[in-house]
Design a protein around this motif. Structure first.
Motif, short mmCIF file in Angstrom:
data_model
loop_
_atom_site.label_atom_id
_atom_site.label_comp_id
_atom_site.label_asym_id
_atom_site.label_seq_id
_atom_site.Cartn_x
_atom_site.Cartn_y
_atom_site.Cartn_z
N MET A 123 60.06 64.64 60.40
CA MET A 123 61.38 65.24 60.17
C MET A 123 61.32 66.23 59.00
SD MET A 123 63.60 64.45 62.32
CE MET A 123 64.25 63.25 63.42
N GLY A 124 60.70 65.81 57.89
CA GLY A 124 60.56 66.70 56.74
C GLY A 124 59.78 67.96 57.07
N TYR A 125 58.74 67.80 57.86
CA TYR A 125 57.93 68.95 58.26
C TYR A 125 58.76 69.94 59.06
CZ TYR A 125 53.88 71.58 59.86
OH TYR A 125 52.97 72.58 60.08
N GLN A 126 59.52 69.43 60.01
CA GLN A 126 60.36 70.31 60.83
C GLN A 126 61.42 71.02 59.99
OE1 GLN A 126 61.40 68.66 64.95
NE2 GLN A 126 60.93 66.85 63.73
N MET A 127 62.06 70.28 59.11
CA MET A 127 63.12 70.89 58.28
C MET A 127 62.55 71.97 57.37
SD MET A 127 65.77 67.81 57.42
CE MET A 127 64.63 66.49 57.11
N SER A 128 61.33 71.79 56.93
CA SER A 128 60.70 72.78 56.06
C SER A 128 60.20 74.00 56.83
CB SER A 128 59.53 72.14 55.32
OG SER A 128 58.86 73.10 54.54
N HIS A 129 59.58 73.78 57.98
CA HIS A 129 58.96 74.87 58.73
C HIS A 129 59.91 75.55 59.72
CE1 HIS A 129 54.70 74.50 57.50
NE2 HIS A 129 55.12 73.30 57.13
N PHE A 130 60.91 74.83 60.17
CA PHE A 130 61.83 75.36 61.18
C PHE A 130 63.27 75.08 60.76
CE2 PHE A 130 58.05 73.42 63.22
CZ PHE A 130 57.36 74.59 63.53
N PRO A 131 63.70 75.61 59.61
CA PRO A 131 65.03 75.26 59.08
C PRO A 131 66.18 75.68 59.99
CG PRO A 131 64.07 77.07 57.84
CD PRO A 131 63.00 76.57 58.78
N GLN A 132 65.96 76.63 60.85
CA GLN A 132 67.01 77.10 61.75
C GLN A 132 67.18 76.21 62.97
OE1 GLN A 132 64.01 78.34 61.29
NE2 GLN A 132 63.14 78.80 63.29
N GLN A 133 66.26 75.25 63.17
CA GLN A 133 66.32 74.38 64.34
C GLN A 133 66.72 72.96 63.94
OE1 GLN A 133 62.53 74.51 66.32
NE2 GLN A 133 62.52 76.74 66.46
N GLN A 134 67.36 72.29 64.86
CA GLN A 134 67.68 70.86 64.67
C GLN A 134 66.39 70.06 64.83
OE1 GLN A 134 70.62 69.62 63.86
NE2 GLN A 134 69.97 67.49 63.97
N PRO A 135 66.03 69.21 63.85
CA PRO A 135 64.80 68.41 63.99
C PRO A 135 64.88 67.48 65.20
CG PRO A 135 65.70 68.23 61.77
CD PRO A 135 66.71 68.96 62.59
N VAL A 136 63.74 67.27 65.81
CA VAL A 136 63.62 66.40 66.97
C VAL A 136 62.87 65.15 66.54
CG1 VAL A 136 62.65 66.21 69.29
CG2 VAL A 136 63.57 68.40 68.49
N ALA A 137 63.38 64.00 66.96
CA ALA A 137 62.73 62.73 66.60
C ALA A 137 61.32 62.64 67.16
CB ALA A 137 63.56 61.56 67.11
N LEU A 138 60.50 61.92 66.49
CA LEU A 138 59.10 61.76 66.89
C LEU A 138 58.96 60.88 68.11
CD1 LEU A 138 56.16 62.31 66.19
CD2 LEU A 138 56.23 60.38 64.63
N ASN A 139 59.87 59.95 68.30
CA ASN A 139 59.75 58.96 69.36
C ASN A 139 58.49 58.13 69.11
OD1 ASN A 139 60.37 57.43 71.56
ND2 ASN A 139 59.86 59.00 73.07
N ALA A 140 58.39 57.62 67.89
CA ALA A 140 57.21 56.88 67.45
C ALA A 140 57.00 55.60 68.23
CB ALA A 140 57.33 56.58 65.95
N ASP A 141 58.03 55.09 68.87
CA ASP A 141 57.88 53.85 69.64
C ASP A 141 56.92 54.04 70.81
OD1 ASP A 141 59.69 52.57 67.98
OD2 ASP A 141 61.39 53.05 69.27
N ASN A 142 56.84 55.25 71.32
CA ASN A 142 55.98 55.52 72.47
C ASN A 142 54.63 56.10 72.09
OD1 ASN A 142 57.98 54.63 74.23
ND2 ASN A 142 58.94 56.63 74.30
N ALA A 143 54.37 56.20 70.82
CA ALA A 143 53.09 56.77 70.38
C ALA A 143 51.96 55.80 70.67
CB ALA A 143 53.14 57.09 68.89
#
Length: 143
Positions: A123-143
């Motif tokens: 989430m932090g990575y997305q907010m930093s690199h793509f501030p104009q976009q809504q962050p997308v969850a990782l869906n870590a449960d399916n990793a």
């Protein structure tokens, strides 16, 4: 399911040796992984120091020790071209490693912490690199 907070550490459930083995076994896998290995090898200069830092980090998370000093978020944000697939692969290798350690309590706790951390870093990575976009969850449960 990703916990809303990191589970409480418990020094009575895991030894320092188990934490150290987790760290060393995980990075042995990650360094050989075709997708993760090149990233780690390009950015970790001193593996001995990295093992100490990561062992201190996981000891703090799992056992409540206070040796860790660092800020993981800025280091991960500084990496170029990370994506959800890389974070999911990291989690998959981590979960394989915790399973192999043979301590179900350690697996449950460490996997929950890892999912929480991966989600936060992504989430932090997305907010930093793509501030104009809504962050997308990782869906870590399916990793």
């Amino acid at each position: 399911m990703i916990p809303r907070h990191i589970p409480e550490p418990n020094p009575n459930l895991y030894t320092e040796e188990e934490v150290s083995k987790l760290v060393h076994d995980f990075y042995a896998k990650a360094r050989k992984d075709p997708s993760l290995g090149p990233i780690f090898e390009a950015h970790v200069i001193d593996w001995d120091a990295h093992f100490v830092q990561m062992t201190n980090f996981w000891s703090a998370q799992l056992r409540g020790t206070s040796r860790f000093r660092g800020a993981p978020m800025p280091k991960h944000i500084a990496l170029p071209e990370l994506n959800a697939t890389l974070f999911q692969r990291w989690l998959q290798l981590f979960r394989e490693t915790t399973l192999e350690l043979g301590n179900p309590m350690l697996k449950q706790h460490a996997d929950a912490v890892a999912a929480f951390i991966a989600e936060r870093l992504w989430m932090g990575y997305q907010m930093s690199h793509f501030p104009q976009q809504q962050p997308v969850a990782l869906n870590a449960d399916n990793a």
